[in-house]
Design a protein around this motif. Structure first.
Motif, mmCIF file in Angstrom:
data_model
loop_
_atom_site.group_PDB
_atom_site.id
_atom_site.type_symbol
_atom_site.label_atom_id
_atom_site.label_comp_id
_atom_site.label_asym_id
_atom_site.label_seq_id
_atom_site.Cartn_x
_atom_site.Cartn_y
_atom_site.Cartn_z
ATOM 1 N N SER A 142 -9.816 15.334 45.014
ATOM 2 C CA SER A 142 -9.235 16.488 45.694
ATOM 3 C C SER A 142 -9.157 17.686 44.752
ATOM 4 O O SER A 142 -9.490 18.816 45.132
ATOM 5 N N LEU A 143 -8.731 17.458 43.512
ATOM 6 C CA LEU A 143 -8.665 18.543 42.537
ATOM 7 C C LEU A 143 -10.059 19.046 42.171
ATOM 8 O O LEU A 143 -10.268 20.249 41.962
ATOM 9 N N PHE A 144 -11.009 18.125 42.096
ATOM 10 C CA PHE A 144 -12.386 18.509 41.783
ATOM 11 C C PHE A 144 -12.947 19.406 42.880
ATOM 12 O O PHE A 144 -13.618 20.404 42.607
ATOM 13 N N ARG A 145 -12.669 19.062 44.128
ATOM 14 C CA ARG A 145 -13.126 19.892 45.241
ATOM 15 C C ARG A 145 -12.434 21.247 45.228
ATOM 16 O O ARG A 145 -13.047 22.271 45.529
ATOM 17 N N TYR A 147 -11.090 22.983 42.568
ATOM 18 C CA TYR A 147 -11.371 23.877 41.449
ATOM 19 C C TYR A 147 -12.852 23.981 41.099
ATOM 20 O O TYR A 147 -13.313 25.047 40.672
ATOM 21 N N ALA A 148 -13.608 22.906 41.272
ATOM 22 C CA ALA A 148 -15.043 22.987 40.993
ATOM 23 C C ALA A 148 -15.829 23.350 42.240
ATOM 24 O O ALA A 148 -16.891 23.972 42.151
ATOM 25 N N GLY A 149 -15.323 22.970 43.399
ATOM 26 C CA GLY A 149 -16.039 23.231 44.642
ATOM 27 C C GLY A 149 -15.711 24.555 45.290
ATOM 28 O O GLY A 149 -16.250 24.868 46.353
ATOM 29 N N GLY A 150 -14.831 25.323 44.678
ATOM 30 C CA GLY A 150 -14.524 26.637 45.228
ATOM 31 C C GLY A 150 -13.727 26.600 46.511
ATOM 32 O O GLY A 150 -13.868 27.488 47.365
ATOM 33 N N GLU A 151 -12.886 25.578 46.670
ATOM 34 C CA GLU A 151 -12.026 25.488 47.853
ATOM 35 C C GLU A 151 -10.570 25.483 47.390
ATOM 36 O O GLU A 151 -9.926 24.441 47.353
ATOM 37 N N PRO A 152 -10.047 26.634 47.014
ATOM 38 C CA PRO A 152 -8.706 26.688 46.411
ATOM 39 C C PRO A 152 -7.588 26.192 47.316
ATOM 40 O O PRO A 152 -6.511 25.837 46.833
ATOM 41 N N HIS A 153 -7.831 26.155 48.613
ATOM 42 C CA HIS A 153 -6.787 25.722 49.537
ATOM 43 C C HIS A 153 -7.029 24.307 50.063
ATOM 44 O O HIS A 153 -6.392 23.878 51.030
ATOM 45 N N ALA A 154 -7.951 23.598 49.445
ATOM 46 C CA ALA A 154 -8.227 22.223 49.874
ATOM 47 C C ALA A 154 -6.979 21.375 49.677
ATOM 48 O O ALA A 154 -6.367 21.392 48.600
ATOM 49 N N PRO A 155 -6.567 20.613 50.680
ATOM 50 C CA PRO A 155 -5.334 19.838 50.569
ATOM 51 C C PRO A 155 -5.497 18.622 49.664
ATOM 52 O O PRO A 155 -6.593 18.113 49.459
ATOM 53 N N PHE A 327 -18.704 12.175 41.234
ATOM 54 C CA PHE A 327 -18.479 13.444 40.535
ATOM 55 C C PHE A 327 -19.815 14.078 40.135
ATOM 56 O O PHE A 327 -19.957 15.306 40.152
ATOM 57 N N LEU A 328 -20.791 13.271 39.757
ATOM 58 C CA LEU A 328 -22.101 13.801 39.370
ATOM 59 C C LEU A 328 -22.814 14.416 40.567
ATOM 60 O O LEU A 328 -23.387 15.507 40.466
ATOM 61 N N ILE A 329 -22.774 13.717 41.709
ATOM 62 C CA ILE A 329 -23.474 14.222 42.883
ATOM 63 C C ILE A 329 -22.784 15.466 43.429
ATOM 64 O O ILE A 329 -23.427 16.482 43.726
ATOM 65 N N ARG A 330 -21.463 15.405 43.547
ATOM 66 C CA ARG A 330 -20.731 16.577 44.017
ATOM 67 C C ARG A 330 -20.875 17.737 43.019
ATOM 68 O O ARG A 330 -21.015 18.894 43.410
ATOM 69 N N GLY A 331 -20.841 17.426 41.733
ATOM 70 C CA GLY A 331 -20.984 18.468 40.721
ATOM 71 C C GLY A 331 -22.322 19.174 40.811
ATOM 72 O O GLY A 331 -22.400 20.408 40.653
ATOM 73 N N ALA A 332 -23.393 18.405 41.070
ATOM 74 C CA ALA A 332 -24.715 19.022 41.215
ATOM 75 C C ALA A 332 -24.751 19.956 42.423
ATOM 76 O O ALA A 332 -25.364 21.033 42.382
ATOM 77 N N GLU A 333 -24.092 19.558 43.497
ATOM 78 C CA GLU A 333 -24.042 20.414 44.683
ATOM 79 C C GLU A 333 -23.218 21.662 44.410
ATOM 80 O O GLU A 333 -23.619 22.777 44.772
ATOM 81 N N TYR A 334 -22.049 21.485 43.797
ATOM 82 C CA TYR A 334 -21.190 22.634 43.520
ATOM 83 C C TYR A 334 -21.862 23.624 42.572
ATOM 84 O O TYR A 334 -21.657 24.838 42.674
ATOM 85 N N ALA A 335 -22.675 23.120 41.632
ATOM 86 C CA ALA A 335 -23.334 23.990 40.659
ATOM 87 C C ALA A 335 -24.570 24.670 41.232
ATOM 88 O O ALA A 335 -25.182 25.508 40.552
ATOM 89 N N GLY A 336 -24.960 24.314 42.445
ATOM 90 C CA GLY A 336 -26.115 24.945 43.066
ATOM 91 C C GLY A 336 -27.450 24.412 42.598
ATOM 92 O O GLY A 336 -28.493 25.036 42.855
#
Length: 392
Positions: A142-145, A147-155, A327-336
């Motif tokens: 949830s924190l990764f989404r 702060y790294a995913g650009g969703e500051p209001h993600a619950p 985290f690796l897969i989501r991180g690759a998506e978040y990094a574009g």
């Protein structure tokens, strides 16, 4: 254990027999029974937790091999989701893998849960090996989404599992219900009926991802009912040979229906109505998917080596590979990285992505990573529990 197109980007994955090191067993390992003394024949009773003798620490290489190979398939399938695009062949292979990799995990998980009796020792392992990792990684994702995913209001909530963590919540519920399934005279038909009913009830909601818990339940119950001789039968030469035309036929069929098949049926995170299908199709698909998954699971398990291999030891660390590769897969998506490299959607790109995913999850299953992550995957929480009278 693959982000499904659901409300919280959850995915099916895997994991069920996610195991720490041989000497430090946790509930997440789904190893409530002792290791087999005959190669390839699973154990039948439970060892004590810490302090067990040398025999209790012996592991059956067959199940460690199965766990490692399954977690590789999970990571590879997850890595394809952002890049497979409109490739019909990739979709077909993805559908075949998704048909059996989670059911295989869950079935083996149920098998090793047969002896769960809610005793204090097993409840402690359930808390430290399943409940605590769920809380830790649900919060971490949830924190990764946020702060790294650009969703500051993600619950941040423990009631709505995110991405990979749904499996830990499901394993917790399934394990607690094990005594019930062992008491019923016909547990599998009851579990199938519950799965079918869940598939036509859109009002179940997202709490603890109960749709998945109920729709995958028959595989766990089937594992609870399994016996050692069933796994011996699965590895017969005749079964291996029959599995070859089975997988070939599954690939041909998947290729034919790929443009028309909703992937949500494989994730089992939504009801039929939520997938835009008539309610009665939920019952039909529950039974059809169960049959197909069971056949492909048998085919997969028939080819798992029974001997000790170079990757056998990695089977003890699948909990780390499962929980960390997201985290690796989501991180690759978040990094574009996916959007900036369109060539990854081509055949060569899919091969590269597959190799990288397999290599990454292999490294995450190694002993150094397990030792570093033990604080989260198998914490020592003796301070939180009362000592048994025997210990005192």
């Amino acid at each position: 254990m693959l982000p499904a197109p659901s409300r919280t980007q959850r995915t099916a994955l895997p994991p069920a027999t996610l195991d720490p090191e041989p000497g430090r067993r946790s509930a997440a390992t789904a190893t409530e029974a002792p290791p087999a003394t005959t190669p390839g024949v699973p154990p039948a009773s439970s060892p004590s937790s810490r302090g067990a003798g040398p025999a209790a620490k012996k592991r059956d290489p067959y199940f460690d091999n199965a766990k490692y190979l399954a977690i590789v398939l999970v990571a590879v399938a997850h890595s394809w989701e952002p890049v497979m695009g409109g490739s019909r062949a990739a979709h077909a292979l993805y559908m075949v893998i998704y048909t059996f990799h989670m059911p295989a995990f869950i079935l083996v998980s149920g098998y090793f849960s047969r002896s769960f009796d809610a005793s204090p020792a097993r409840m402690k392992r359930l808390v430290t090996g399943v409940a605590v990792p769920y809380v830790v990684f649900e919060t971490a994702y949830s924190l990764f989404r946020r702060y790294a995913g650009g969703e500051p209001h993600a619950p941040i909530t423990l009631l709505d599992p995110l991405f990979l963590t749904w499996f830990l919540a499901a394993l917790l519920i399934w394990r607690l219900t094990t005594p019930l399934w062992r008491t019923l005279r016909h547990p599998l038909p009851v579990a199938l009926a519950m799965a079918a009913l869940a598939s036509v009830c859109p009002g179940i909601g997202d709490d603890l991802d109960l749709q998945r818990v109920l729709q995958f339940l028959p595989f766990f119950v089937l594992g609870v009912m399994a016996r050692p001789e069933h796994f011996v039968w699965v590895r017969r030469r005749r079964v291996r040979l029959l599995s070859l035309p089975l997988f070939a036929g599954a690939l041909v069929f998947a290729y034919a229906v790929a443009p028309h098949m909703r992937l949500g049926w494989f994730y089992r995170s939504d009801s039929a109505q939520e997938l835009g299908a008539p309610w009665w199709s939920g019952v039909m698909m529950t039974l059809l998917m169960f049959g197909c998954a069971l056949l492909l699971t048998v085919g997969f398990l028939s080819w798992v080596p029974s001997r000790t291999t170079w990757f056998t030891a990695l089977g003890a660390g699948t909990i780390c590979g499962y929980l960390l590769h997201g985290f690796l897969i989501r991180g690759a998506e978040y990094a574009g990285l996916i959007d900036e490299n369109a060539w990854l959607s081509g055949p060569a790109g899919l091969v590269v992505v597959s190799v990288l995913a397999a290599a990454a999850v292999t490294l995450l299953c190694t002993p150094p990573v397990r030792r570093v992550m033990r604080f989260a995957t198998e914490p020592d929480m003796g301070w939180a529990f009362r000592r048994s009278p025997a210990t005192r």
